[in-house]
Design a protein around this motif. Structure first.
Motif, PDB file in Angstrom:
ATOM      1  N   GLU A 298     -16.362  37.737  -4.307  1.00  0.00           N
ATOM      2  CA  GLU A 298     -15.589  38.617  -5.171  1.00  0.00           C
ATOM      3  C   GLU A 298     -15.195  39.863  -4.411  1.00  0.00           C
ATOM      4  OE1 GLU A 298     -17.677  39.279  -8.809  1.00  0.00           O
ATOM      5  OE2 GLU A 298     -17.278  37.198  -9.392  1.00  0.00           O
ATOM      6  N   ASN A 299     -14.921  39.685  -3.138  1.00  0.00           N
ATOM      7  CA  ASN A 299     -14.544  40.853  -2.360  1.00  0.00           C
ATOM      8  C   ASN A 299     -13.320  40.504  -1.531  1.00  0.00           C
ATOM      9  OD1 ASN A 299     -15.542  39.907   0.417  1.00  0.00           O
ATOM     10  ND2 ASN A 299     -17.181  39.438  -1.031  1.00  0.00           N
ATOM     11  N   ASP A 300     -12.553  41.528  -1.216  1.00  0.00           N
ATOM     12  CA  ASP A 300     -11.243  41.293  -0.625  1.00  0.00           C
ATOM     13  C   ASP A 300     -11.311  40.810   0.814  1.00  0.00           C
ATOM     14  OD1 ASP A 300     -10.308  42.080  -3.022  1.00  0.00           O
ATOM     15  OD2 ASP A 300      -9.146  43.790  -2.301  1.00  0.00           O
TER      16      ASP A 300
ATOM     17  N   LEU B 146     -11.697  37.030   0.679  1.00  0.00           N
ATOM     18  CA  LEU B 146     -10.429  36.417   0.262  1.00  0.00           C
ATOM     19  C   LEU B 146      -9.407  36.427   1.391  1.00  0.00           C
ATOM     20  CD1 LEU B 146      -9.926  37.903  -3.313  1.00  0.00           C
ATOM     21  CD2 LEU B 146     -10.044  35.466  -2.752  1.00  0.00           C
TER      22      LEU B 146
ATOM     23  N   TYR C  76      -7.587  33.210   3.159  1.00  0.00           N
ATOM     24  CA  TYR C  76      -6.125  33.036   3.188  1.00  0.00           C
ATOM     25  C   TYR C  76      -5.635  32.881   4.626  1.00  0.00           C
ATOM     26  CZ  TYR C  76      -5.971  34.805  -1.656  1.00  0.00           C
ATOM     27  OH  TYR C  76      -6.144  34.989  -2.989  1.00  0.00           O
TER      28      TYR C  76
ATOM     29  N   GLN D 244      -6.686  37.965  -7.940  1.00  0.00           N
ATOM     30  CA  GLN D 244      -7.995  37.508  -7.451  1.00  0.00           C
ATOM     31  C   GLN D 244      -8.788  38.612  -6.753  1.00  0.00           C
ATOM     32  OE1 GLN D 244      -7.480  33.528  -5.289  1.00  0.00           O
ATOM     33  NE2 GLN D 244      -5.401  34.340  -5.476  1.00  0.00           N
ATOM     34  N   SER D 245      -8.119  39.695  -6.396  1.00  0.00           N
ATOM     35  CA  SER D 245      -8.803  40.692  -5.564  1.00  0.00           C
ATOM     36  C   SER D 245      -9.830  41.478  -6.381  1.00  0.00           C
ATOM     37  CB  SER D 245      -7.783  41.642  -4.940  1.00  0.00           C
ATOM     38  OG  SER D 245      -7.744  42.865  -5.616  1.00  0.00           O
ATOM     39  N   SER D 246     -10.824  41.934  -5.671  1.00  0.00           N
ATOM     40  CA  SER D 246     -11.958  42.587  -6.336  1.00  0.00           C
ATOM     41  C   SER D 246     -11.551  43.871  -7.035  1.00  0.00           C
ATOM     42  CB  SER D 246     -13.047  42.884  -5.317  1.00  0.00           C
ATOM     43  OG  SER D 246     -12.522  43.604  -4.225  1.00  0.00           O
ATOM     44  N   HIS D 247     -10.713  44.671  -6.351  1.00  0.00           N
ATOM     45  CA  HIS D 247     -10.346  45.957  -6.918  1.00  0.00           C
ATOM     46  C   HIS D 247      -9.453  45.773  -8.148  1.00  0.00           C
ATOM     47  CE1 HIS D 247      -8.607  50.244  -6.207  1.00  0.00           C
ATOM     48  NE2 HIS D 247      -9.419  50.198  -7.237  1.00  0.00           N
TER      49      HIS D 247
END
Lengths: 241, 241
Positions: A171-173, A176, A180, B195-198
């Motif tokens: 759950e962190n960018d 992700l 990608y 989807q990003s955490s922030h």
């Protein structure tokens, strides 16, 4: 469900709590790829050390000594940072002390973690399997290049996340973005990375063969982990056991 | 040809030499988007300040005071960090002092640069045009989230690199990764960022409208830059001049 996160640089490591976590230290070009290759060719232990002089002192203890600075083998050492230098039977049964620009730092700054694992594309599935068994929260620590973000370590993080995504939450960018980027690049990692700054820097040193070697997936089943004061391979034992 | 580079976090800024460079400070959700919106709605000056108390002191000087902490307006301030709060004529002709979790820090740590520009998707082309005229090396400084990498600032960096890629060189991995991520995401930034955490953190605060607003490209021609002790908009003057 345990979580998985990615730290893009040792310079950001102070923002993460390592206690109770498994750290995967990665320096694809080439420290961790080379360590994995050394274990696959019979090395018994590896001491990753920070300084050249410290590394040199291990020679008196009967160790092979290896050092890389700015991409090339340092003067007066047995071995550099090219995986091909570890494949001709010379490391069989030997202990190696190694110091590199970025990779050893990522390992040393991760000492608070419950487990430190050395990751590379070469032992990707071995690391993924081990993490699934451990069931600890995971932090992938990219060595980067002199503290800055690099693409090859990020792509490895994405590859490992892809293998673990069913069993771990993320759950962190940074995780992700790694995933990608890997999904964009994986059809042809060599071509994708040819644009990257570090790869171009290394290609100037004429080590294109090293780069292609380090990007191979799942070549070895070795699993180097930190035990007490050194790295040992627990991969073979697991397979046998 | 001047170069363009991307720093993913204020925590990495010490690795970069800012002298002689133009810094683009970016905190898409929402500090820099909100500053750009405030100028577009007639604010005359903005003081970005680090601490709540320091910000509060500006009220006595006749300034509007704005503060965000952990995504919400801080108690006792005129304004928070939502761009919609700056659109109802209330900032026309006013000076604003603002403090936010991440964005003001990115600006304050960039003081060694020759020029500091406030970037957002909202004024993307205005910033690109200015950088083409300046002909300085560019560093895009992402505010991140509490020191960590975030996707929305990285996507903005990729968008700006895409606009500048013919006129600037980029030989570093952070810039390449930003461009790849933007090219993957740009068809539908809102969905990509969901989807990003922030963004998920902010959606919990029910500010989805803010997020969609902040991802609009080229809505305003304003160009906030640092002059002496504050941000002023030089965009209008350039258009007129």
């Amino acid at each position: 469900m345990p979580s998985i996160d990615v730290c893009y640089s040792p310079e950001l490591l102070h923002l993460y709590d390592l206690k109770g976590k498994a750290v995967v230290a990665v320096d694809i070009l080439r420290a961790t790829s080379t360590m994995v290759t050394a274990f696959a060719h019979g090395a018994t232990d590896i001491f990753p050390v920070m300084k050249l002089e410290e590394c040199q002192a291990y020679a008196a203890k009967g160790c092979l000594i290896a050092a890389e600075r700015d991409g090339v083998k340092a003067e007066g050492f047995d071995l550099g940072n090219s995986p091909f230098a570890y494949m001709n039977g010379n490391v069989q049964g030997r202990t190696i002390a190694i110091t590199t620009t970025n990779g050893t730092r990522a390992i040393h700054l991760s000492m608070e973690a419950d487990e430190i694992i050395v990751g590379s594309f070469l032992n990707l599935q071995a690391v993924a399997n081990h993490l699934q068994e451990l069931q600890l929260d995971v932090l992938i620590v990219c060595a980067g290049w002199k503290g800055k973000f690099n693409l090859e370590d990020t792509l490895y993080a994405g590859a490992l996340v892809e293998r673990l995504q069913q069993a771990f939450s993320f759950e962190n960018d940074a995780t992700l973005a790694s995933l990608y980027l890997y999904q964009t690049a994986k059809q042809d990692l060599v071509t994708f990375l040819r644009q990257s700054s570090h790869v171009r820097r290394l290609e100037n040193l004429e080590i294109h063969k090293d780069i292609e070697f380090c990007l191979q997936h799942d070549k070895f089943g070795v699993l180097p982990v930190w035990q007490q004061d050194r790295l040992v391979d627990i991969g073979v034992r697991e397979v046998k056991g």
